[in-house]
Design an enzyme around this catalytic site. Structure first.
Site, PDB file in Angstrom:
ATOM      1  N   CYS A 189      -2.185  -0.236   7.219  1.00 49.57           N
ATOM      2  CA  CYS A 189      -1.341   0.955   7.131  1.00 49.57           C
ATOM      3  C   CYS A 189      -1.331   1.722   8.439  1.00 49.57           C
ATOM      4  O   CYS A 189      -0.290   2.236   8.852  1.00 49.57           O
ATOM      5  CB  CYS A 189      -1.800   1.836   5.981  1.00 49.57           C
ATOM      6  SG  CYS A 189      -1.541   1.062   4.365  1.00 49.57           S
ATOM      7  N   CYS A 236      -5.846   2.397   5.822  1.00 49.08           N
ATOM      8  CA  CYS A 236      -6.547   1.153   6.146  1.00 49.08           C
ATOM      9  C   CYS A 236      -5.981   0.604   7.464  1.00 49.08           C
ATOM     10  O   CYS A 236      -4.968   1.114   7.964  1.00 49.08           O
ATOM     11  CB  CYS A 236      -6.364   0.149   5.018  1.00 49.08           C
ATOM     12  SG  CYS A 236      -4.728  -0.617   4.958  1.00 49.08           S
ATOM     13  N   HIS A 258       0.853  -1.192   0.000  1.00 46.26           N
ATOM     14  CA  HIS A 258       0.000   0.000   0.000  1.00 46.26           C
ATOM     15  C   HIS A 258       0.890   1.243   0.000  1.00 46.26           C
ATOM     16  O   HIS A 258       2.068   1.179   0.353  1.00 46.26           O
ATOM     17  CB  HIS A 258      -0.893   0.009   1.233  1.00 46.26           C
ATOM     18  CG  HIS A 258      -1.976  -1.022   1.204  1.00 46.26           C
ATOM     19  ND1 HIS A 258      -3.105  -0.913   1.972  1.00 46.26           N
ATOM     20  CD2 HIS A 258      -2.103  -2.183   0.511  1.00 46.26           C
ATOM     21  CE1 HIS A 258      -3.889  -1.947   1.756  1.00 46.26           C
ATOM     22  NE2 HIS A 258      -3.298  -2.741   0.874  1.00 46.26           N
ATOM     23  N   GLU A 312       1.075   3.888   1.946  1.00 43.51           N
ATOM     24  CA  GLU A 312       1.672   4.269   3.222  1.00 43.51           C
ATOM     25  C   GLU A 312       2.805   3.327   3.616  1.00 43.51           C
ATOM     26  O   GLU A 312       3.855   3.779   4.078  1.00 43.51           O
ATOM     27  CB  GLU A 312       0.607   4.287   4.335  1.00 43.51           C
ATOM     28  CG  GLU A 312      -0.494   5.292   4.121  1.00 43.51           C
ATOM     29  CD  GLU A 312      -1.692   4.741   3.346  1.00 43.51           C
ATOM     30  OE1 GLU A 312      -2.786   5.313   3.476  1.00 43.51           O
ATOM     31  OE2 GLU A 312      -1.548   3.741   2.602  1.00 43.51           O
TER      32      GLU A 312
END
Length: 159
Positions: free
Chosen positions: A89, A86, A56, A58
């Site tokens: 993250c 999320c 992801h 991040e």
């Protein structure tokens, strides 16, 4: 911090999300890690281009920032991300000890385009025995021994 630099950092995260999405790297997510008013790392979603569900924006930005600074702690840093993090993250942000999170789109915006984290948010708070994915503990004395060894190591690098 005044609004102007914050908006510029967020604009960079959003630009990354758009550019890398259009290049086929993954979903529409971008992030930058900032320290002392300077971008030290960028990240964007690379889930589908690397076949890595943890890639992801991040997490990628955190990995890049840690590599850039040569440390696992990002104390003194902030992260600007194009969307509310999320659960994975968010956990990575806490583990990295980032001081502050700025985000643009919300989890509701993400859900509206097919990135719904509500199930994961709900699962995290459930007792282990109530989770959708069965979790089975296998007790091994060797596993406990490794933890005991870590606890007693005087030269360990705690994190």
């Amino acid at each position: 911090m005044s609004d102007a630099p914050a908006k510029e950092f967020m604009a960079t995260a959003v630009r990354l999300s758009a550019e890398r999405m259009r290049e086929g790297h993954g979903g529409p997510f971008g992030a930058v890690v900032v320290k002392a008013g300077e971008v030290i790392a960028e990240g964007w979603n690379r889930v589908t281009s690397t076949n890595d569900p943890t890639a992801h924006a991040e997490v990628t930005a955190i990995r890049n920032a840690c590599a850039s600074l040569g440390t696992f702690s990002l104390e003194g840093c902030e992260i600007y991300t194009s969307c509310e993090p999320c659960p994975m993250c968010l956990a990575a942000i806490y583990w990295a000890r980032i001081d502050r999170v700025y985000y643009a789109n919300t989890r509701e915006h993400a859900a509206a385009i097919g990135f719904d984290d509500a199930l994961i948010y709900g699962e995290v708070s459930k007792p282990i025995e109530d989770r959708l994915i069965p979790m089975v503990r296998i007790e091994l004395p060797e596993a406990e021994a490794v933890f005991a060894e870590w606890k007693s190591m005087p030269e360990k690098r705690a994190y």
